[in-house]
Design a protein around this motif. Sequence first.
Motif, PDB file in Angstrom:
ATOM      1  N   ASP A  93     -28.560   6.403  78.411  1.00  0.00           N
ATOM      2  CA  ASP A  93     -27.650   7.506  78.726  1.00  0.00           C
ATOM      3  C   ASP A  93     -26.220   7.106  78.392  1.00  0.00           C
ATOM      4  O   ASP A  93     -25.683   6.142  78.943  1.00  0.00           O
ATOM      5  CB  ASP A  93     -27.763   7.857  80.208  1.00  0.00           C
ATOM      6  CG  ASP A  93     -27.059   9.163  80.567  1.00  0.00           C
ATOM      7  OD1 ASP A  93     -26.391   9.742  79.682  1.00  0.00           O
ATOM      8  OD2 ASP A  93     -27.171   9.609  81.724  1.00  0.00           O
ATOM      9  N   THR A  95     -23.817   9.496  78.603  1.00  0.00           N
ATOM     10  CA  THR A  95     -23.022  10.578  79.187  1.00  0.00           C
ATOM     11  C   THR A  95     -21.929  10.062  80.108  1.00  0.00           C
ATOM     12  O   THR A  95     -20.765  10.446  79.975  1.00  0.00           O
ATOM     13  CB  THR A  95     -23.921  11.561  79.955  1.00  0.00           C
ATOM     14  OG1 THR A  95     -24.925  12.073  79.083  1.00  0.00           O
ATOM     15  CG2 THR A  95     -23.094  12.726  80.497  1.00  0.00           C
ATOM     16  N   ASN A 130     -17.333   7.699  75.757  1.00  0.00           N
ATOM     17  CA  ASN A 130     -18.189   8.585  76.554  1.00  0.00           C
ATOM     18  C   ASN A 130     -17.440   9.792  77.080  1.00  0.00           C
ATOM     19  O   ASN A 130     -17.978  10.905  77.133  1.00  0.00           O
ATOM     20  CB  ASN A 130     -18.786   7.826  77.737  1.00  0.00           C
ATOM     21  CG  ASN A 130     -19.517   6.564  77.339  1.00  0.00           C
ATOM     22  OD1 ASN A 130     -18.894   5.626  76.867  1.00  0.00           O
ATOM     23  ND2 ASN A 130     -20.823   6.535  77.518  1.00  0.00           N
ATOM     24  N   THR A 131     -16.196   9.583  77.494  1.00  0.00           N
ATOM     25  CA  THR A 131     -15.462  10.648  78.169  1.00  0.00           C
ATOM     26  C   THR A 131     -14.198  11.086  77.446  1.00  0.00           C
ATOM     27  O   THR A 131     -13.555  12.047  77.862  1.00  0.00           O
ATOM     28  CB  THR A 131     -15.080  10.188  79.590  1.00  0.00           C
ATOM     29  OG1 THR A 131     -14.344   8.956  79.501  1.00  0.00           O
ATOM     30  CG2 THR A 131     -16.325   9.956  80.442  1.00  0.00           C
ATOM     31  N   VAL A 175     -15.615  14.471  81.841  1.00  0.00           N
ATOM     32  CA  VAL A 175     -16.918  14.967  81.366  1.00  0.00           C
ATOM     33  C   VAL A 175     -17.011  16.484  81.512  1.00  0.00           C
ATOM     34  O   VAL A 175     -17.544  17.170  80.638  1.00  0.00           O
ATOM     35  CB  VAL A 175     -18.072  14.293  82.139  1.00  0.00           C
ATOM     36  CG1 VAL A 175     -19.420  14.866  81.710  1.00  0.00           C
ATOM     37  CG2 VAL A 175     -18.061  12.771  81.909  1.00  0.00           C
ATOM     38  N   CYS A 176     -16.476  16.997  82.611  1.00  0.00           N
ATOM     39  CA  CYS A 176     -16.626  18.418  82.924  1.00  0.00           C
ATOM     40  C   CYS A 176     -15.529  19.300  82.325  1.00  0.00           C
ATOM     41  O   CYS A 176     -15.631  20.526  82.371  1.00  0.00           O
ATOM     42  CB  CYS A 176     -16.659  18.612  84.438  1.00  0.00           C
ATOM     43  SG  CYS A 176     -17.980  17.702  85.259  1.00  0.00           S
ATOM     44  N   LEU A 245     -22.664  20.919  83.742  1.00  0.00           N
ATOM     45  CA  LEU A 245     -23.435  19.804  83.202  1.00  0.00           C
ATOM     46  C   LEU A 245     -24.853  20.196  82.836  1.00  0.00           C
ATOM     47  O   LEU A 245     -25.612  19.371  82.327  1.00  0.00           O
ATOM     48  CB  LEU A 245     -23.459  18.652  84.220  1.00  0.00           C
ATOM     49  CG  LEU A 245     -22.090  18.046  84.561  1.00  0.00           C
ATOM     50  CD1 LEU A 245     -22.211  17.098  85.753  1.00  0.00           C
ATOM     51  CD2 LEU A 245     -21.517  17.323  83.364  1.00  0.00           C
ATOM     52  N   VAL A 248     -29.438  18.643  85.299  1.00  0.00           N
ATOM     53  CA  VAL A 248     -29.121  17.215  85.450  1.00  0.00           C
ATOM     54  C   VAL A 248     -30.293  16.391  85.978  1.00  0.00           C
ATOM     55  O   VAL A 248     -30.120  15.226  86.346  1.00  0.00           O
ATOM     56  CB  VAL A 248     -27.906  17.018  86.377  1.00  0.00           C
ATOM     57  CG1 VAL A 248     -26.680  17.706  85.801  1.00  0.00           C
ATOM     58  CG2 VAL A 248     -28.195  17.531  87.798  1.00  0.00           C
ATOM     59  N   LYS A 251     -30.340  13.315  84.112  1.00  0.00           N
ATOM     60  CA  LYS A 251     -29.016  12.735  83.869  1.00  0.00           C
ATOM     61  C   LYS A 251     -28.568  11.892  85.056  1.00  0.00           C
ATOM     62  O   LYS A 251     -29.035  12.071  86.179  1.00  0.00           O
ATOM     63  CB  LYS A 251     -27.993  13.845  83.594  1.00  0.00           C
ATOM     64  CG  LYS A 251     -28.262  14.647  82.330  1.00  0.00           C
ATOM     65  CD  LYS A 251     -27.194  15.716  82.119  1.00  0.00           C
ATOM     66  CE  LYS A 251     -27.460  16.518  80.858  1.00  0.00           C
ATOM     67  NZ  LYS A 251     -26.431  17.580  80.643  1.00  0.00           N
ATOM     68  N   SER A 383     -21.498   9.774  71.613  1.00  0.00           N
ATOM     69  CA  SER A 383     -21.504  10.448  72.910  1.00  0.00           C
ATOM     70  C   SER A 383     -21.756  11.933  72.818  1.00  0.00           C
ATOM     71  O   SER A 383     -21.726  12.634  73.809  1.00  0.00           O
ATOM     72  CB  SER A 383     -20.175  10.196  73.638  1.00  0.00           C
ATOM     73  OG  SER A 383     -19.122  10.778  72.909  1.00  0.00           O
ATOM     74  N   LYS A 384     -21.983  12.430  71.599  1.00  0.00           N
ATOM     75  CA  LYS A 384     -22.169  13.875  71.452  1.00  0.00           C
ATOM     76  C   LYS A 384     -23.631  14.263  71.623  1.00  0.00           C
ATOM     77  O   LYS A 384     -24.518  13.477  71.423  1.00  0.00           O
ATOM     78  CB  LYS A 384     -21.664  14.314  70.078  1.00  0.00           C
ATOM     79  CG  LYS A 384     -20.164  14.122  69.927  1.00  0.00           C
ATOM     80  CD  LYS A 384     -19.661  14.618  68.580  1.00  0.00           C
ATOM     81  CE  LYS A 384     -18.167  14.437  68.464  1.00  0.00           C
ATOM     82  NZ  LYS A 384     -17.647  14.923  67.190  1.00  0.00           N
TER      83      LYS A 384
END
Length: 384
Positions: A93, A95, A130-131, A175-176, A245, A248, A251, A383-384
Amino acid sequence: MARSSQTRVPCTLMRGGTSKGPFFLATDLPTDLQLRDRVLLAAMGSPDARQIDGIGGADPLTSKAAIISRSSRPGIDVDYLFAQVAIDRPMVDVTPNCGNMLAGVGPFAIERGLVASRDSVTPVAIYMVNTGNTAVAHIPTPGGEVAYEGEASIAGVPGTAVAIRIDFLNTAGSVCGALLPTGHAHDKIDGIEATLIDNGMPVVVLRAADFGKSGYETPAELDADKKFKLRLEEIRIAAGERMGLGDVRAKLVPKMTLIAPPRDGGDLATRTFIPHKCHAAIGVLGAVTVGTACVLAGSVASGIVSVPQGAVKRLSVEHPSGEFSLEIEVDNKNDSGLKVVRSSLIRTARALFRGDVLVPASVWDGSVSKLADANARTVEIASK
């Protein structure tokens, strides 16, 4: 000469904060992302509960990897891609981020020649792939050499080591896409009040008392309560949808944090799940995000935390194995509400060994994939 049945992959095993894992140069891994993930799984020994056939430590805190490359971004020294390698299933992961492993990025980058060292202290500007956020790690380099021995101590790590100050810049909505993904400091999910927030890590902050918990239970006690864990997961799934997200279930985010009044001299007590197992401590970016919720008017922390006055707020976050001190600089005069200018904390790190991790040649024979030509491109799309 006979062809080897195993492929050597150079890496440095490092402790970063309270986490541990191999650090790789991106150029030493396959450029094809699916193949790269298979290599990481093989290196760590996943899927297997003991990770007996790899270098993973059979714990989420020791089943992590960092992939580092020289950055082409203006003002940035290196790009850092974090990978959480699942233990009991074949999943990698990318993410979430990991602020503990981040502590090892600067020393690794200097010692691998990606960043020129300075005398005394070397600042390393790090882009977190990642972010999409940036951090600056201040690495002590007396005489131009990375120092590891020092007097700083952090909960969850025995002994002391040199202090590494990390400044997080512009981490809101990592992330959001927004500090408060729902636009509210206070939401209600299936009757439970919560603050859904992302200041470096998507976190659902909840009052322990709303689940009939004190907030001082041990991780083992919380993990043993299956009814509570099912309830927590139901809320996590619903919160994930509200935070943008999606589904999840598979995730690692959002993380779930129970909060309670402090009892050991800090500002609040926490119990964090990552996402299903109660963490023995609290993650770096998780602590930053929970701390931000504490200084946010109208959050579920209201009435639990006594917020310090002034633009720079120092908070001590208690967790099962100690406490985590952080500093948050805010701009309350921002027209759109609270703006986090900077979040800073102290971590430590240590290189444990350097060499090659061996993976079966049947997984990867060491050849370079032609699906991507440049290392920078590989990290950019990872990270996409």
